[in-house]
Design a protein around this motif. Structure first.
Motif, PDB file in Angstrom:
ATOM      1  N   VAL A 105     -19.157  -6.011   1.175  1.00  0.00           N
ATOM      2  CA  VAL A 105     -20.613  -5.914   1.060  1.00  0.00           C
ATOM      3  C   VAL A 105     -21.271  -7.293   1.071  1.00  0.00           C
ATOM      4  O   VAL A 105     -22.371  -7.462   1.606  1.00  0.00           O
ATOM      5  CB  VAL A 105     -21.000  -5.120  -0.207  1.00  0.00           C
ATOM      6  CG1 VAL A 105     -20.566  -5.860  -1.482  1.00  0.00           C
ATOM      7  CG2 VAL A 105     -22.494  -4.839  -0.236  1.00  0.00           C
ATOM      8  N   PHE A 106     -20.614  -8.292   0.497  1.00  0.00           N
ATOM      9  CA  PHE A 106     -21.201  -9.629   0.443  1.00  0.00           C
ATOM     10  C   PHE A 106     -21.063 -10.392   1.760  1.00  0.00           C
ATOM     11  O   PHE A 106     -21.552 -11.508   1.881  1.00  0.00           O
ATOM     12  CB  PHE A 106     -20.575 -10.447  -0.695  1.00  0.00           C
ATOM     13  CG  PHE A 106     -20.909  -9.916  -2.058  1.00  0.00           C
ATOM     14  CD1 PHE A 106     -22.195 -10.029  -2.572  1.00  0.00           C
ATOM     15  CD2 PHE A 106     -19.946  -9.279  -2.818  1.00  0.00           C
ATOM     16  CE1 PHE A 106     -22.507  -9.535  -3.814  1.00  0.00           C
ATOM     17  CE2 PHE A 106     -20.256  -8.778  -4.074  1.00  0.00           C
ATOM     18  CZ  PHE A 106     -21.541  -8.897  -4.582  1.00  0.00           C
ATOM     19  N   GLU A 107     -20.402  -9.785   2.743  1.00  0.00           N
ATOM     20  CA  GLU A 107     -20.222 -10.427   4.036  1.00  0.00           C
ATOM     21  C   GLU A 107     -20.994  -9.712   5.147  1.00  0.00           C
ATOM     22  O   GLU A 107     -20.977 -10.165   6.287  1.00  0.00           O
ATOM     23  CB  GLU A 107     -18.735 -10.472   4.411  1.00  0.00           C
ATOM     24  CG  GLU A 107     -17.874 -11.304   3.477  1.00  0.00           C
ATOM     25  CD  GLU A 107     -18.116 -12.798   3.608  1.00  0.00           C
ATOM     26  OE1 GLU A 107     -18.816 -13.201   4.559  1.00  0.00           O
ATOM     27  OE2 GLU A 107     -17.607 -13.553   2.766  1.00  0.00           O
ATOM     28  N   ARG A 108     -21.629  -8.603   4.836  1.00  0.00           N
ATOM     29  CA  ARG A 108     -22.352  -7.861   5.865  1.00  0.00           C
ATOM     30  C   ARG A 108     -23.487  -8.697   6.426  1.00  0.00           C
ATOM     31  O   ARG A 108     -24.191  -9.380   5.693  1.00  0.00           O
ATOM     32  CB  ARG A 108     -22.880  -6.545   5.289  1.00  0.00           C
ATOM     33  CG  ARG A 108     -21.763  -5.560   4.971  1.00  0.00           C
ATOM     34  CD  ARG A 108     -22.275  -4.271   4.377  1.00  0.00           C
ATOM     35  NE  ARG A 108     -21.155  -3.396   4.007  1.00  0.00           N
ATOM     36  CZ  ARG A 108     -21.290  -2.268   3.321  1.00  0.00           C
ATOM     37  NH1 ARG A 108     -22.493  -1.876   2.930  1.00  0.00           N
ATOM     38  NH2 ARG A 108     -20.227  -1.540   3.018  1.00  0.00           N
ATOM     39  N   ASP A 109     -23.660  -8.629   7.722  1.00  0.00           N
ATOM     40  CA  ASP A 109     -24.657  -9.403   8.467  1.00  0.00           C
ATOM     41  C   ASP A 109     -24.328 -10.889   8.506  1.00  0.00           C
ATOM     42  O   ASP A 109     -25.153 -11.688   8.949  1.00  0.00           O
ATOM     43  CB  ASP A 109     -26.067  -9.213   7.894  1.00  0.00           C
ATOM     44  CG  ASP A 109     -26.537  -7.778   7.971  1.00  0.00           C
ATOM     45  OD1 ASP A 109     -26.231  -7.122   8.983  1.00  0.00           O
ATOM     46  OD2 ASP A 109     -27.210  -7.315   7.039  1.00  0.00           O
ATOM     47  N   LEU A 110     -23.141 -11.276   8.037  1.00  0.00           N
ATOM     48  CA  LEU A 110     -22.763 -12.691   8.009  1.00  0.00           C
ATOM     49  C   LEU A 110     -21.497 -12.974   8.814  1.00  0.00           C
ATOM     50  O   LEU A 110     -21.035 -14.117   8.844  1.00  0.00           O
ATOM     51  CB  LEU A 110     -22.561 -13.164   6.562  1.00  0.00           C
ATOM     52  CG  LEU A 110     -23.796 -13.118   5.662  1.00  0.00           C
ATOM     53  CD1 LEU A 110     -23.411 -13.483   4.230  1.00  0.00           C
ATOM     54  CD2 LEU A 110     -24.879 -14.059   6.177  1.00  0.00           C
ATOM     55  N   CYS A 111     -20.916 -11.954   9.443  1.00  0.00           N
ATOM     56  CA  CYS A 111     -19.710 -12.165  10.237  1.00  0.00           C
ATOM     57  C   CYS A 111     -19.546 -10.989  11.198  1.00  0.00           C
ATOM     58  O   CYS A 111     -20.241  -9.977  11.095  1.00  0.00           O
ATOM     59  CB  CYS A 111     -18.473 -12.306   9.343  1.00  0.00           C
ATOM     60  SG  CYS A 111     -18.138 -10.857   8.319  1.00  0.00           S
ATOM     61  N   TRP A 112     -18.616 -11.155  12.124  1.00  0.00           N
ATOM     62  CA  TRP A 112     -18.290 -10.117  13.104  1.00  0.00           C
ATOM     63  C   TRP A 112     -16.849  -9.714  12.904  1.00  0.00           C
ATOM     64  O   TRP A 112     -15.971 -10.564  12.751  1.00  0.00           O
ATOM     65  CB  TRP A 112     -18.513 -10.659  14.516  1.00  0.00           C
ATOM     66  CG  TRP A 112     -18.102  -9.740  15.637  1.00  0.00           C
ATOM     67  CD1 TRP A 112     -18.099  -8.369  15.635  1.00  0.00           C
ATOM     68  CD2 TRP A 112     -17.628 -10.123  16.933  1.00  0.00           C
ATOM     69  NE1 TRP A 112     -17.662  -7.881  16.841  1.00  0.00           N
ATOM     70  CE2 TRP A 112     -17.369  -8.936  17.667  1.00  0.00           C
ATOM     71  CE3 TRP A 112     -17.408 -11.358  17.554  1.00  0.00           C
ATOM     72  CZ2 TRP A 112     -16.900  -8.949  18.968  1.00  0.00           C
ATOM     73  CZ3 TRP A 112     -16.941 -11.378  18.855  1.00  0.00           C
ATOM     74  CH2 TRP A 112     -16.696 -10.182  19.555  1.00  0.00           C
ATOM     75  N   ALA A 113     -16.605  -8.395  12.892  1.00  0.00           N
ATOM     76  CA  ALA A 113     -15.247  -7.859  12.803  1.00  0.00           C
ATOM     77  C   ALA A 113     -14.874  -7.260  14.153  1.00  0.00           C
ATOM     78  O   ALA A 113     -15.166  -6.093  14.432  1.00  0.00           O
ATOM     79  CB  ALA A 113     -15.161  -6.798  11.712  1.00  0.00           C
ATOM     80  N   PRO A 114     -14.264  -8.055  15.051  1.00  0.00           N
ATOM     81  CA  PRO A 114     -13.860  -7.514  16.361  1.00  0.00           C
ATOM     82  C   PRO A 114     -12.809  -6.417  16.196  1.00  0.00           C
ATOM     83  O   PRO A 114     -12.106  -6.368  15.187  1.00  0.00           O
ATOM     84  CB  PRO A 114     -13.270  -8.734  17.087  1.00  0.00           C
ATOM     85  CG  PRO A 114     -13.687  -9.921  16.299  1.00  0.00           C
ATOM     86  CD  PRO A 114     -13.857  -9.460  14.903  1.00  0.00           C
ATOM     87  N   LYS A 115     -12.704  -5.568  17.192  1.00  0.00           N
ATOM     88  CA  LYS A 115     -11.724  -4.489  17.150  1.00  0.00           C
ATOM     89  C   LYS A 115     -10.308  -5.063  17.095  1.00  0.00           C
ATOM     90  O   LYS A 115     -10.012  -6.096  17.698  1.00  0.00           O
ATOM     91  CB  LYS A 115     -11.870  -3.593  18.370  1.00  0.00           C
ATOM     92  CG  LYS A 115     -13.155  -2.769  18.377  1.00  0.00           C
ATOM     93  CD  LYS A 115     -13.221  -1.878  19.608  1.00  0.00           C
ATOM     94  CE  LYS A 115     -14.504  -1.046  19.598  1.00  0.00           C
ATOM     95  NZ  LYS A 115     -14.608  -0.171  20.803  1.00  0.00           N
ATOM     96  N   GLY A 116      -9.448  -4.359  16.378  1.00  0.00           N
ATOM     97  CA  GLY A 116      -8.073  -4.820  16.226  1.00  0.00           C
ATOM     98  C   GLY A 116      -7.907  -5.577  14.922  1.00  0.00           C
ATOM     99  O   GLY A 116      -8.872  -6.080  14.355  1.00  0.00           O
ATOM    100  N   ASP A 117      -6.682  -5.648  14.442  1.00  0.00           N
ATOM    101  CA  ASP A 117      -6.454  -6.307  13.153  1.00  0.00           C
ATOM    102  C   ASP A 117      -5.844  -7.690  13.299  1.00  0.00           C
ATOM    103  O   ASP A 117      -5.413  -8.293  12.321  1.00  0.00           O
ATOM    104  CB  ASP A 117      -5.560  -5.432  12.271  1.00  0.00           C
ATOM    105  CG  ASP A 117      -4.208  -5.122  12.918  1.00  0.00           C
ATOM    106  OD1 ASP A 117      -3.960  -5.630  14.026  1.00  0.00           O
ATOM    107  OD2 ASP A 117      -3.423  -4.376  12.311  1.00  0.00           O
ATOM    108  N   HIS A 118      -5.801  -8.194  14.530  1.00  0.00           N
ATOM    109  CA  HIS A 118      -5.149  -9.488  14.747  1.00  0.00           C
ATOM    110  C   HIS A 118      -5.778 -10.191  15.940  1.00  0.00           C
ATOM    111  O   HIS A 118      -6.190  -9.551  16.910  1.00  0.00           O
ATOM    112  CB  HIS A 118      -3.649  -9.288  15.002  1.00  0.00           C
ATOM    113  CG  HIS A 118      -2.946 -10.545  15.411  1.00  0.00           C
ATOM    114  ND1 HIS A 118      -2.656 -11.559  14.522  1.00  0.00           N
ATOM    115  CD2 HIS A 118      -2.476 -10.958  16.623  1.00  0.00           C
ATOM    116  CE1 HIS A 118      -2.038 -12.539  15.167  1.00  0.00           C
ATOM    117  NE2 HIS A 118      -1.921 -12.200  16.438  1.00  0.00           N
ATOM    118  N   LEU A 119      -5.883 -11.512  15.856  1.00  0.00           N
ATOM    119  CA  LEU A 119      -6.327 -12.334  16.971  1.00  0.00           C
ATOM    120  C   LEU A 119      -5.272 -13.406  17.229  1.00  0.00           C
ATOM    121  O   LEU A 119      -4.738 -13.995  16.283  1.00  0.00           O
ATOM    122  CB  LEU A 119      -7.670 -13.007  16.674  1.00  0.00           C
ATOM    123  CG  LEU A 119      -8.904 -12.118  16.600  1.00  0.00           C
ATOM    124  CD1 LEU A 119     -10.111 -12.933  16.134  1.00  0.00           C
ATOM    125  CD2 LEU A 119      -9.197 -11.465  17.946  1.00  0.00           C
TER     126      LEU A 119
END
Length: 292
Positions: free
Chosen positions: A140-154
């Motif tokens: 909740v404290f990170e919403r609108d402050l980062c992007w979570a791309p699809k997948g669990d690994h980069l």
């Protein structure tokens, strides 16, 4: 006779989610720009003429700023001395009230100083989080402050290899938005920094047990094209996901065509922060006129 007009450089930050961007908009719009609120607060200084903020760096709807900058001219009435920089900071912050906008510091500058054209460089950070299978899992404290791309690994090493090909002077036309407002603007830019590193925010230890990892992508240049950073980030994330290979980034650069950019790849606005705007020390008198 009125007091002389004094020019100030101000550094300010804002949480960009509720604004249409940093630039002013018509007041009948459902979302206003950060500049609207800055200028509204500045009129409480009771200047002889309305105060206009000349912002150094444009940011879009939803983009945040750890530190943006602008210059403004303030002219007071007959017999009134110029405001100290500390008063500019305190007064603007007081009248901004509950808005998530804060003046960080102010400096008196020369009459020929321009916040946009005098800037030596600008640095942006883009925040990513991995380990979320759905955006609803972002803390909740990170919403609108980062992007979570699809997948669990980069594949971060592959992303850094691809980012290295962006360094230096290139025609960045492919990374310019198709809807650019200024297509005549030169696409030749010099990227001085393109780094990818783990992010160690103060809340990180609360997320580790959930398998979440935060990353920061940092870019530095004298100036950027419209949405250039978001398009570069999106392409690098595609490399990290395996949808593109590192050499594809160099190929995209060489195409010099915004229509060659892969569809549905640009990163969303929420993870982007303007980190800093840098100036020559000679342009900004830091001896005694700054206020934090």
């Amino acid at each position: 006779m009125n007091s002389p007009k004094i020019r100030y450089l101000v550094f300010f930050q804002y949480f960009g989610t509720k604004y249409s961007g940093v630039m002013e908009t018509l007041t009948d719009q459902p979302m206003l720009g950060v500049q609207n609120y800055l200028e509204r607060a500045a009129q409480n200084l009771r200047p002889v003429t309305p105060i206009k903020f000349y912002v150094s760096s444009r940011t879009d709807t939803g983009v945040h700023a750890l530190c943006n900058s602008a210059h403004l001219d303030v002219q007071r009435g007959v017999g009134k001395p110029p405001f100290p920089a500390s008063v500019i900071v305190a007064a603007l912050n007081y009248h901004l009230k509950a808005e998530p906008i804060r003046i960080l510091s102010a400096y008196r500058v020369s009459d020929n100083f321009h916040a946009r054209f005098s800037a030596l460089s600008r640095t942006y950070i883009y925040r990513l989080v991995t380990g979320c299978s759905h955006h609803s899992q972002i803390p909740v404290f990170e919403r609108d402050l980062c992007w979570a791309p699809k997948g669990d690994h980069l594949n971060v090493p592959a992303m850094q290899e691809a980012a290295d090909s962006l360094l230096g002077t290139h025609d960045f036309s492919t990374f310019r938005s198709v809807s650019s407002e200024k297509p005549f603007k030169s696409p030749i830019k010099t990227l001085a920094q393109a780094d990818i590193r783990p992010s160690s925010g103060f809340m990180s230890h609360h997320y580790e047990y959930r398998g979440l990892q935060f990353w920061e992508l940092e870019f530095k240049s004298r100036s950027f094209l419209y949405r250039q950073v978001r398009r570069m980030v999106g392409a690098l994330v595609a490399v990290g996901q395996g949808r593109l290979a590192p050499y594809h980034i160099k190929e995209l650069l060489e195409m010099r065509d915004p229509l060659a950019y892969p569809l549905n790849t640009m990163a969303p606005a929420a993870g982007l922060f303007l980190k800093s705007v840098e100036y020559d020390d000679a342009d900004v008198d830091t001896e005694g006129n700054a206020a934090e």
